[in-house]
Design a protein around this motif. Sequence first.
Motif, PDB file in Angstrom:
ATOM      1  N   ILE A 174      18.026  13.498  -5.762  1.00 53.55           N
ATOM      2  CA  ILE A 174      18.766  14.034  -5.082  1.00 53.55           C
ATOM      3  C   ILE A 174      20.230  13.898  -4.721  1.00 53.55           C
ATOM      4  O   ILE A 174      20.946  12.563  -4.644  1.00 53.55           O
ATOM      5  N   ALA A 175      20.539  14.930  -5.098  1.00 48.68           N
ATOM      6  CA  ALA A 175      22.085  14.488  -4.601  1.00 48.68           C
ATOM      7  C   ALA A 175      23.035  14.964  -2.865  1.00 48.68           C
ATOM      8  O   ALA A 175      22.351  15.561  -2.133  1.00 48.68           O
ATOM      9  N   THR A 176      23.321  13.267  -2.622  1.00 46.13           N
ATOM     10  CA  THR A 176      23.624  13.353  -1.099  1.00 46.13           C
ATOM     11  C   THR A 176      25.105  13.862  -0.798  1.00 46.13           C
ATOM     12  O   THR A 176      25.824  13.187  -1.769  1.00 46.13           O
ATOM     13  N   TYR A 177      25.816  14.549   0.394  1.00 41.35           N
ATOM     14  CA  TYR A 177      27.499  14.627   0.800  1.00 41.35           C
ATOM     15  C   TYR A 177      27.169  13.464   1.773  1.00 41.35           C
ATOM     16  O   TYR A 177      26.609  13.529   2.414  1.00 41.35           O
ATOM     17  N   PRO A 178      28.796  13.366   2.104  1.00 43.17           N
ATOM     18  CA  PRO A 178      29.441  12.168   3.007  1.00 43.17           C
ATOM     19  C   PRO A 178      29.620  13.728   4.101  1.00 43.17           C
ATOM     20  O   PRO A 178      29.909  14.801   3.771  1.00 43.17           O
ATOM     21  N   VAL A 179      29.285  13.402   5.820  1.00 42.90           N
ATOM     22  CA  VAL A 179      29.276  14.088   6.548  1.00 42.90           C
ATOM     23  C   VAL A 179      30.364  13.856   7.329  1.00 42.90           C
ATOM     24  O   VAL A 179      30.055  12.620   8.348  1.00 42.90           O
ATOM     25  N   LYS A 180      31.000  14.454   8.410  1.00 40.59           N
ATOM     26  CA  LYS A 180      32.014  13.535   9.154  1.00 40.59           C
ATOM     27  C   LYS A 180      32.106  14.531  10.383  1.00 40.59           C
ATOM     28  O   LYS A 180      32.286  16.021  10.018  1.00 40.59           O
ATOM     29  N   ILE A 181      31.468  13.900  11.603  1.00 42.56           N
ATOM     30  CA  ILE A 181      32.143  14.834  12.537  1.00 42.56           C
ATOM     31  C   ILE A 181      33.254  14.563  13.580  1.00 42.56           C
ATOM     32  O   ILE A 181      33.564  13.648  13.549  1.00 42.56           O
ATOM     33  N   LYS A 182      33.928  15.503  14.022  1.00 44.61           N
ATOM     34  CA  LYS A 182      35.371  15.695  14.396  1.00 44.61           C
ATOM     35  C   LYS A 182      35.903  16.469  15.440  1.00 44.61           C
ATOM     36  O   LYS A 182      35.210  17.607  15.186  1.00 44.61           O
ATOM     37  N   ASP A 183      36.179  16.188  16.718  1.00 45.08           N
ATOM     38  CA  ASP A 183      36.165  17.348  17.470  1.00 45.08           C
ATOM     39  C   ASP A 183      35.142  18.278  17.678  1.00 45.08           C
ATOM     40  O   ASP A 183      34.982  19.533  17.892  1.00 45.08           O
ATOM     41  N   GLY A 184      34.145  18.090  17.927  1.00 47.49           N
ATOM     42  CA  GLY A 184      32.218  19.473  18.193  1.00 47.49           C
ATOM     43  C   GLY A 184      32.065  19.569  16.628  1.00 47.49           C
ATOM     44  O   GLY A 184      31.355  20.584  16.838  1.00 47.49           O
ATOM     45  N   ASN A 185      33.101  19.597  15.369  1.00 48.01           N
ATOM     46  CA  ASN A 185      32.818  19.657  14.258  1.00 48.01           C
ATOM     47  C   ASN A 185      31.885  19.127  13.482  1.00 48.01           C
ATOM     48  O   ASN A 185      32.457  17.994  13.357  1.00 48.01           O
ATOM     49  N   VAL A 186      31.157  19.833  12.192  1.00 47.90           N
ATOM     50  CA  VAL A 186      30.313  19.444  11.393  1.00 47.90           C
ATOM     51  C   VAL A 186      31.453  19.763   9.827  1.00 47.90           C
ATOM     52  O   VAL A 186      31.265  20.968   9.685  1.00 47.90           O
ATOM     53  N   TYR A 187      31.534  18.821   9.323  1.00 49.59           N
ATOM     54  CA  TYR A 187      31.975  18.927   8.042  1.00 49.59           C
ATOM     55  C   TYR A 187      31.871  17.897   6.984  1.00 49.59           C
ATOM     56  O   TYR A 187      30.700  16.963   6.789  1.00 49.59           O
ATOM     57  N   ILE A 188      31.489  18.675   5.897  1.00 48.09           N
ATOM     58  CA  ILE A 188      30.582  17.628   4.571  1.00 48.09           C
ATOM     59  C   ILE A 188      31.885  17.996   3.914  1.00 48.09           C
ATOM     60  O   ILE A 188      32.914  18.729   3.435  1.00 48.09           O
ATOM     61  N   GLY A 189      31.674  16.687   2.997  1.00 45.49           N
ATOM     62  CA  GLY A 189      32.590  16.569   2.078  1.00 45.49           C
ATOM     63  C   GLY A 189      32.133  16.873   0.390  1.00 45.49           C
ATOM     64  O   GLY A 189      30.891  16.313   0.210  1.00 45.49           O
ATOM     65  N   PHE A 190      33.041  17.622  -0.244  1.00 48.93           N
ATOM     66  CA  PHE A 190      33.035  18.060  -1.666  1.00 48.93           C
ATOM     67  C   PHE A 190      33.865  17.494  -2.377  1.00 48.93           C
ATOM     68  O   PHE A 190      35.208  17.587  -1.891  1.00 48.93           O
ATOM     69  N   SER A 191      33.646  17.421  -3.522  1.00 47.15           N
ATOM     70  CA  SER A 191      34.731  17.002  -5.180  1.00 47.15           C
ATOM     71  C   SER A 191      35.278  18.216  -5.677  1.00 47.15           C
ATOM     72  O   SER A 191      35.669  17.364  -6.606  1.00 47.15           O
ATOM     73  N   ASP A 192      34.609  19.127  -5.634  1.00 46.54           N
ATOM     74  CA  ASP A 192      35.243  20.724  -6.132  1.00 46.54           C
ATOM     75  C   ASP A 192      35.455  21.125  -5.482  1.00 46.54           C
ATOM     76  O   ASP A 192      34.972  21.755  -4.264  1.00 46.54           O
TER      77      ASP A 192
END
Length: 125
Positions: free
Chosen positions: A107-125
């Motif tokens: 399966i494809a995995t994606y990086p997750v970043k938590i900043k100031d209580g928000n959740v972000y997922i990293g995409f390359s497209d």
Amino acid sequence: MQDILSQYETVTENAVKEWFKVGLTSDFPENSGACIKYKTKQIAVYNFARTGKWYACQNLCPHKMEMVLSLGMIGDKEGVPKVACPMHKKNFSLEDGSNLAGEDLKIATYPVKIKDGNVYIGFSD
Ligand code: FES
């Protein structure tokens, strides 16, 4: 079938072009999964409250092409965080997406970043 799968490709942190905000940390259940949408992709997001880590992967199980991985049970196998597909219990590493039984499913995995209580997922497209 193959087309659905081919839109999912692992993104490493270095390859991120967009950190896409998917919600507040409090929007996500602890020690469980949730599903978000990015463009045409369904992404499963997991909040490992026990370890304070977050993971993201394609929601699509490559075994029978079911959009179910966000509903899977999470845990770890010898320290590797994993999700078990709710359908036939195939286990995938949330670190590199490999099948933990050594099968040729990934399966494809994606990086997750938590900043100031928000959740972000990293995409390359
Ligand atoms: S559909 Fe996921 S293990 Fe079969």
